[in-house]
Design an enzyme around this catalytic site. Structure first.
Site, PDB file in Angstrom:
ATOM      1  N   ARG A  46      -0.191  -4.519  -6.659  1.00  0.00           N
ATOM      2  CA  ARG A  46       0.278  -5.903  -6.674  1.00  0.00           C
ATOM      3  C   ARG A  46       1.569  -6.048  -7.481  1.00  0.00           C
ATOM      4  NH1 ARG A  46      -5.268  -6.779  -7.969  1.00  0.00           N
ATOM      5  NH2 ARG A  46      -6.458  -7.419  -6.125  1.00  0.00           N
ATOM      6  N   HIS A  79       0.862  -1.180   0.000  1.00  0.00           N
ATOM      7  CA  HIS A  79       0.000   0.000   0.000  1.00  0.00           C
ATOM      8  C   HIS A  79       0.900   1.233   0.000  1.00  0.00           C
ATOM      9  CE1 HIS A  79      -3.139  -2.827   0.836  1.00  0.00           C
ATOM     10  NE2 HIS A  79      -2.587  -3.163   1.988  1.00  0.00           N
TER      11      HIS A  79
END
Length: 317
Positions: free
Chosen positions: A190, A96
């Site tokens: 990702r 994140h």
């Protein structure tokens, strides 16, 4: 609106990595989403993921707007999020970003978070961090798919706490049951998803390696699990994991019979085990209640293992 303790209905989203039966059979989560691997106990993202409060006939984000005195926060949106995960497969290798990047990416916020391991198999593990010394090495190992050299893994001690700052590469492993607290945001980048095919689309899920390169911590901070001490406080076993103004507060309260806890802010109490009452309001494993700000001391009765999630404004020290 008169303040009262209210139950928060969980919010469910399907996950490709699914889950076993534990969240349904032990935590009493009943939904058409199957297999169930993740539950949002507290989330307030309008138009995306938003818990309902059935007794008030509104969503959590609507309550936050309609009754600011219940929260007394310095943020436009509810600042914290809580979820429980029980995946039956490894999550994608992800991170994140920080607030600055999130604003440019989708107008959102970064999502620092923390986990407490509720249960895990003997060989349970999480992916956490990496071994690359610099960006060039990180990119080279990724492009060459040298995952064993790049990715760092940690054993998952039951009761262990781990902080996950922005930019930390991470993934929960198969069968590792976790309680998660984070900022109320939703931006995941990702790096690798094991080339899995999403049954809903027939294709692999999108990955964002270039964005990960720009945001991953280099070199990695090599954070470890902590087994934090507990103290006996007015009949309760209290474990204080984190308390940072402007981010979140996380405390675990374990009750065997009855006890009292004083907390001067609003809080969400999620039962990880057992059943009992909080100020006379029944709560059992899997349920979450909201205690508004200014409600006074919490009287906890029964056999309960509660996680208290809260927030202190930035000027509060």
């Amino acid at each position: 609106m008169k303040k009262e303790i209210v139950h928060i209905s969980p919010y469910y989203e399907p996950r490709m990595w699914g889950g076993g039966t534990r969240l349904e059979t032990e935590f009493h989560y009943h939904t058409d989403v199957k297999p169930l691997g993740e539950v949002y106990n507290v989330v307030a993202l309008p138009g995306h993921a938003d818990c309902e409060i059935q007794q008030l006939k509104m969503t959590l984000s609507e309550l936050y707007t309609a009754a600011p005195d219940w929260f007394d926060c310095d943020t436009k949106e509810l600042p914290i999020r809580v979820n429980i995960l029980d995946p039956m497969d490894d999550l994608s290798i992800q991170l994140h970003p920080d607030d600055a990047f999130a604003r440019t990416w989708n107008g959102g916020r970064g999502k620092p978070e923390a986990w407490v391991i509720l249960d895990a198999p003997e060989d349970g593990q999480i992916q956490f961090g990496h071994y690359a010394k610099n960006r060039d090495e990180f990119v080279r190992m990724t492009e060459n798919r040298e995952w064993e050299k790049l990715l760092r893994y940690l054993h998952t001690p039951v009761g262990g706490f781990i902080d996950i700052p922005a930019g930390t590469l991470h993934a929960i492993g198969k069968g590792v049951l976790t309680y998660n607290i984070s900022r109320n945001a939703d931006l995941t980048l990702r790096l690798y998803d094991y080339d899995r095919i999403d049954p809903n689309t027939g294709t692999t899920r999108p990955i964002q390696p270039e964005a990960v390169y720009d945001n991953v911590n280099l070199p990695d901070r090599l954070i470890e699990f902590e087994m934090l001490p507990s103290s006996l406080e007015q009949g309760l076993k209290a474990t204080r994991y984190w308390d940072e103004p402007g981010l979140y507060t996380l405390i675990r309260l374990e009750c065997e019979d009855r006890g009292t806890f004083i907390h001067d802010r609003f809080c969400f109490l999620t039962a990880a085990k057992g059943e009992g009452t909080v100020n006379g309001i029944p709560v059992r494993q899997g349920e979450t209640i909201l205690v508004p700000a200014g409600m006074g001391a919490l009287q906890i009765c029964g056999n309960l293992d509660l996680f208290l999630a809260s927030y202190r404004n930035r000027e509060q020290n």
